[in-house]
Scaffold this motif. Structure first.
Motif, PDB file in Angstrom:
ATOM      1  N   VAL A  20      22.338 -26.274  56.853  1.00  0.00           N
ATOM      2  CA  VAL A  20      22.392 -25.555  58.123  1.00  0.00           C
ATOM      3  C   VAL A  20      22.226 -26.529  59.287  1.00  0.00           C
ATOM      4  O   VAL A  20      22.959 -26.463  60.279  1.00  0.00           O
ATOM      5  N   ALA A  21      21.285 -27.453  59.168  1.00  0.00           N
ATOM      6  CA  ALA A  21      21.057 -28.430  60.235  1.00  0.00           C
ATOM      7  C   ALA A  21      22.288 -29.308  60.453  1.00  0.00           C
ATOM      8  O   ALA A  21      22.675 -29.570  61.605  1.00  0.00           O
ATOM      9  N   VAL A  22      22.901 -29.745  59.382  1.00  0.00           N
ATOM     10  CA  VAL A  22      24.099 -30.590  59.501  1.00  0.00           C
ATOM     11  C   VAL A  22      25.246 -29.800  60.120  1.00  0.00           C
ATOM     12  O   VAL A  22      25.962 -30.305  60.999  1.00  0.00           O
ATOM     13  N   VAL A  23      25.428 -28.562  59.696  1.00  0.00           N
ATOM     14  CA  VAL A  23      26.517 -27.738  60.228  1.00  0.00           C
ATOM     15  C   VAL A  23      26.324 -27.497  61.728  1.00  0.00           C
ATOM     16  O   VAL A  23      27.278 -27.603  62.505  1.00  0.00           O
ATOM     17  N   LEU A  29      28.680 -31.207  68.080  1.00  0.00           N
ATOM     18  CA  LEU A  29      29.394 -32.433  68.446  1.00  0.00           C
ATOM     19  C   LEU A  29      30.899 -32.196  68.560  1.00  0.00           C
ATOM     20  O   LEU A  29      31.546 -32.699  69.497  1.00  0.00           O
ATOM     21  N   LEU A  30      31.461 -31.444  67.621  1.00  0.00           N
ATOM     22  CA  LEU A  30      32.900 -31.136  67.687  1.00  0.00           C
ATOM     23  C   LEU A  30      33.223 -30.289  68.911  1.00  0.00           C
ATOM     24  O   LEU A  30      34.247 -30.509  69.579  1.00  0.00           O
ATOM     25  N   ALA A  54      35.169 -20.464  67.528  1.00  0.00           N
ATOM     26  CA  ALA A  54      34.868 -21.098  66.239  1.00  0.00           C
ATOM     27  C   ALA A  54      33.439 -21.625  66.214  1.00  0.00           C
ATOM     28  O   ALA A  54      32.727 -21.495  65.208  1.00  0.00           O
ATOM     29  N   THR A  55      33.009 -22.183  67.332  1.00  0.00           N
ATOM     30  CA  THR A  55      31.641 -22.683  67.412  1.00  0.00           C
ATOM     31  C   THR A  55      30.641 -21.535  67.368  1.00  0.00           C
ATOM     32  O   THR A  55      29.615 -21.625  66.683  1.00  0.00           O
ATOM     33  N   LEU A  56      30.936 -20.445  68.061  1.00  0.00           N
ATOM     34  CA  LEU A  56      30.057 -19.281  67.996  1.00  0.00           C
ATOM     35  C   LEU A  56      29.979 -18.711  66.584  1.00  0.00           C
ATOM     36  O   LEU A  56      28.904 -18.301  66.130  1.00  0.00           O
ATOM     37  N   ALA A  57      31.092 -18.681  65.875  1.00  0.00           N
ATOM     38  CA  ALA A  57      31.088 -18.203  64.492  1.00  0.00           C
ATOM     39  C   ALA A  57      30.240 -19.113  63.607  1.00  0.00           C
ATOM     40  O   ALA A  57      29.509 -18.645  62.727  1.00  0.00           O
ATOM     41  N   THR A  58      30.320 -20.401  63.853  1.00  0.00           N
ATOM     42  CA  THR A  58      29.508 -21.354  63.099  1.00  0.00           C
ATOM     43  C   THR A  58      28.028 -21.140  63.367  1.00  0.00           C
ATOM     44  O   THR A  58      27.210 -21.152  62.438  1.00  0.00           O
ATOM     45  N   PHE A  59      27.676 -20.914  64.628  1.00  0.00           N
ATOM     46  CA  PHE A  59      26.275 -20.655  64.964  1.00  0.00           C
ATOM     47  C   PHE A  59      25.795 -19.339  64.369  1.00  0.00           C
ATOM     48  O   PHE A  59      24.642 -19.224  63.950  1.00  0.00           O
ATOM     49  N   PHE A  60      26.660 -18.342  64.328  1.00  0.00           N
ATOM     50  CA  PHE A  60      26.291 -17.065  63.695  1.00  0.00           C
ATOM     51  C   PHE A  60      26.013 -17.290  62.212  1.00  0.00           C
ATOM     52  O   PHE A  60      25.024 -16.786  61.674  1.00  0.00           O
ATOM     53  N   ASN A  65      22.026 -17.749  57.796  1.00  0.00           N
ATOM     54  CA  ASN A  65      21.433 -18.551  56.731  1.00  0.00           C
ATOM     55  C   ASN A  65      19.985 -18.915  57.023  1.00  0.00           C
ATOM     56  O   ASN A  65      19.144 -18.915  56.123  1.00  0.00           O
ATOM     57  N   THR A  66      19.673 -19.196  58.274  1.00  0.00           N
ATOM     58  CA  THR A  66      18.294 -19.482  58.651  1.00  0.00           C
ATOM     59  C   THR A  66      17.416 -18.256  58.426  1.00  0.00           C
ATOM     60  O   THR A  66      16.289 -18.363  57.926  1.00  0.00           O
ATOM     61  N   TYR A  67      17.923 -17.084  58.743  1.00  0.00           N
ATOM     62  CA  TYR A  67      17.186 -15.845  58.504  1.00  0.00           C
ATOM     63  C   TYR A  67      16.942 -15.647  57.006  1.00  0.00           C
ATOM     64  O   TYR A  67      15.843 -15.256  56.601  1.00  0.00           O
ATOM     65  N   GLN A  68      17.957 -15.925  56.190  1.00  0.00           N
ATOM     66  CA  GLN A  68      17.795 -15.792  54.733  1.00  0.00           C
ATOM     67  C   GLN A  68      16.728 -16.748  54.209  1.00  0.00           C
ATOM     68  O   GLN A  68      15.912 -16.370  53.360  1.00  0.00           O
ATOM     69  N   ILE A  69      16.717 -17.962  54.706  1.00  0.00           N
ATOM     70  CA  ILE A  69      15.701 -18.943  54.293  1.00  0.00           C
ATOM     71  C   ILE A  69      14.325 -18.448  54.705  1.00  0.00           C
ATOM     72  O   ILE A  69      13.375 -18.468  53.918  1.00  0.00           O
ATOM     73  N   TRP A  70      14.202 -17.980  55.936  1.00  0.00           N
ATOM     74  CA  TRP A  70      12.924 -17.486  56.440  1.00  0.00           C
ATOM     75  C   TRP A  70      12.416 -16.316  55.612  1.00  0.00           C
ATOM     76  O   TRP A  70      11.247 -16.274  55.229  1.00  0.00           O
TER      77      TRP A  70
END
Length: 78
Positions: A20-23, A29-30, A54-60, A65-70
């Motif tokens: 998630v952090a890398v994505v 950056l892109l 596309a960037t907003l979709a990536t952040f979503f 995924n962050t919520y699932q980890i939490w």
């Protein structure tokens, strides 16, 4: 009843968090590169909005995924 995570599950969550952090980093950056390049060469506005969406979709995706980890970590603590 508390459910503790096995070391393999902890490693899987850590791997998912690193992904998630890398994505997030690569997407940002892109996006910044696309904004800069778009301004330099005069890309049409509708294409710039495609980069934004596309960037907003990536952040979503990252937020889900962050919520699932939490949730997994919270549920494992009881």
């Amino acid at each position: 009843m508390t459910m503790t995570l096995s070391p393999d599950q902890e490693e899987a969550l850590a791997r998912k968090a690193r992904l998630v952090a890398v994505v997030i980093t690569v997407a940002m950056l892109l996006w910044m590169g696309a904004q800069w390049l778009g301004g330099r060469i005069g890309i049409d506005t509708r294409y710039v909005f495609l980069f934004d969406l596309a960037t907003l979709a990536t952040f979503f995706w990252a937020m889900v995924n962050t919520y699932q980890i939490w949730r997994t970590r919270r549920d494992s603590r009881g």
